[in-house]
Motif scaffolding. Structure first.
Motif, PDB file in Angstrom:
ATOM      1  N   LEU A   1      56.455  50.708  25.678  1.00 28.56           N
ATOM      2  CA  LEU A   1      55.064  50.878  25.266  1.00 28.56           C
ATOM      3  C   LEU A   1      54.312  51.851  26.162  1.00 28.56           C
ATOM      4  CD1 LEU A   1      54.169  47.155  24.437  1.00 28.56           C
ATOM      5  CD2 LEU A   1      54.811  48.971  22.842  1.00 28.56           C
TER       6      LEU A   1
ATOM      7  N   MET B   1      56.336  51.202  19.003  1.00 25.63           N
ATOM      8  CA  MET B   1      56.048  49.760  18.996  1.00 25.63           C
ATOM      9  C   MET B   1      57.181  48.989  18.326  1.00 25.63           C
ATOM     10  SD  MET B   1      52.041  49.527  17.915  1.00 25.63           S
ATOM     11  CE  MET B   1      50.870  50.756  18.477  1.00 25.63           C
TER      12      MET B   1
ATOM     13  N   ALA C   1      52.374  45.333  21.334  1.00 28.02           N
ATOM     14  CA  ALA C   1      51.327  46.176  21.912  1.00 28.02           C
ATOM     15  C   ALA C   1      49.989  45.450  21.960  1.00 28.02           C
ATOM     16  CB  ALA C   1      51.200  47.470  21.103  1.00 28.02           C
TER      17      ALA C   1
END
Length: 332
Positions: free
Chosen positions: A176, A164, A246
């Motif tokens: 991601l 991340m 994220a």
């Protein structure tokens, strides 16, 4: 003949005790401990046993030979500190570093202030953060789960939080895709990825522990729920604004968020007394965790956020006080 000293009323009788609550925490940690042994095997066993044994020994030695008081090991607090310290360490950490962390946790984080009930900061986190800034390479070398017979020679990999962090720095949201999905993070199935600390491998095991603590009324919902909700809201807003951040489910299931929210931030001594104060404390921890994770030097910010808010707990208690016994509620 000893004097009978009776305090001022009101008097209340209850069946709660330090020992009961401490061993309640130990029971709540058992699911996470069992899962860590399943995923890390020998490494988890060595780290946890070394940490608990060292914390118990240092508390006994400091009490007996430095403070000249009777050691009170049966209350379970040293065992809880040892387990929580071990749960905040990687499963390949050398024993001598674990012993040093235990000495700092007990000696500086707890006994320096007079022992149980007097420490302003969570002792396990004091030990963990000391090791993190003193031995950053060893403390950020994360073994891949599933190497049951490995310890010091375990294969390591990048954790979801590290991925991340790289995605944010590079602005490349495709990174991601390397992170396990929410179900895998919930169950601890992180194939080919660094699993993080021993205690953060399986969010579901930690949630089972939370359910037990709430059922037994060892803690209330205010701190863990306010932390998790705050992180969910802020990370969700940031994900909507920029896909390089994220999604909120991944964020709350990654790293030490669950472990910290459930077992570290709820420490009786270092958290506020009132429910309103707990909510303020929890929201602040959640916000600081997001700030440190996204813009700080370390991928994880939970430990630092809790210690920072430990320092603010006396201020929160000062301004957010419970009503005095017999005080009438304010009328609108």
């Amino acid at each position: 003949m000893g004097k009978l000293i009776v305090s001022l009323s009101p008097h209340a009788h209850g069946n709660e005790s330090v020992e009961k609550n401490m061993y309640g925490v130990v029971i709540a940690l058992l699911p996470a401990i069992i899962v860590s042994l399943v995923y890390f095997g020998l490494g988890s066993a060595v780290v946890l046993l070394s940490s608990v044994a060292a914390c118990v020994f240092f508390e006994w030695a400091i009490s007996k030979y430095l403070l000249k008081v009777e050691p009170s090991l049966m209350d379970g607090s040293a065992i809880v500190t040892g387990i929580l310290l071990g749960m905040n360490l990687p499963s390949n950490l050398p024993v001598w570093i674990i012993l040093l962390g235990a000495l700092v946790a007990i000696g500086i984080g707890k006994m320096t202030f007079g022992g149980l009930g007097n420490n302003p900061f969570n002792p396990a986190l004091v030990g963990r953060c000391f090791l993190l800034v003193s031995f950053p390479a060893q403390m950020t070398s994360w073994p891949v789960a599933g190497q049951l017979g490995s310890y010091l020679d375990a294969q390591t990999g990048a954790t979801p939080l590290a991925i991340m962090k790289e995605a944010i720095k590079s602005g490349n949201d495709s990174l991601l895709k390397q992170i396990p999905d929410a179900t895998q993070l919930l169950l601890g199935m992180n194939p080919n990825a660094g699993a993080g600390t021993i205690g953060e491998i399986c969010a579901l095991a930690l949630l089972v522990g939370l359910a037990y603590l709430l059922w037994k009324k060892v803690i209330t919902w205010h701190i863990p729920v306010s932390i998790i909700a705050t992180v969910f809201v802020f990370s969700g807003l940031m994900h909507l604004a920029n896909p390089a951040y994220a999604d909120p489910f991944t964020v709350i299931l990654s790293g030490g968020l669950m472990l910290g929210a459930i077992f570290m931030a709820t420490d009786y001594v270092t958290s506020p007394m009132t429910h309103k104060g707990m909510l303020i404390y929890g929201v602040a921890i959640g916000f600081l965790t997001i700030v440190i994770r996204n813009w700080g030097s370390y991928p994880e910010g939970m430990s630092f956020a809790i210690l920072i808010m430990n320092g603010f707990t006396p201020l929160i208690n000062h301004y957010v006080k419970p009503k005095r016994f017999g005080e009438k509620p304010n009328k609108a």
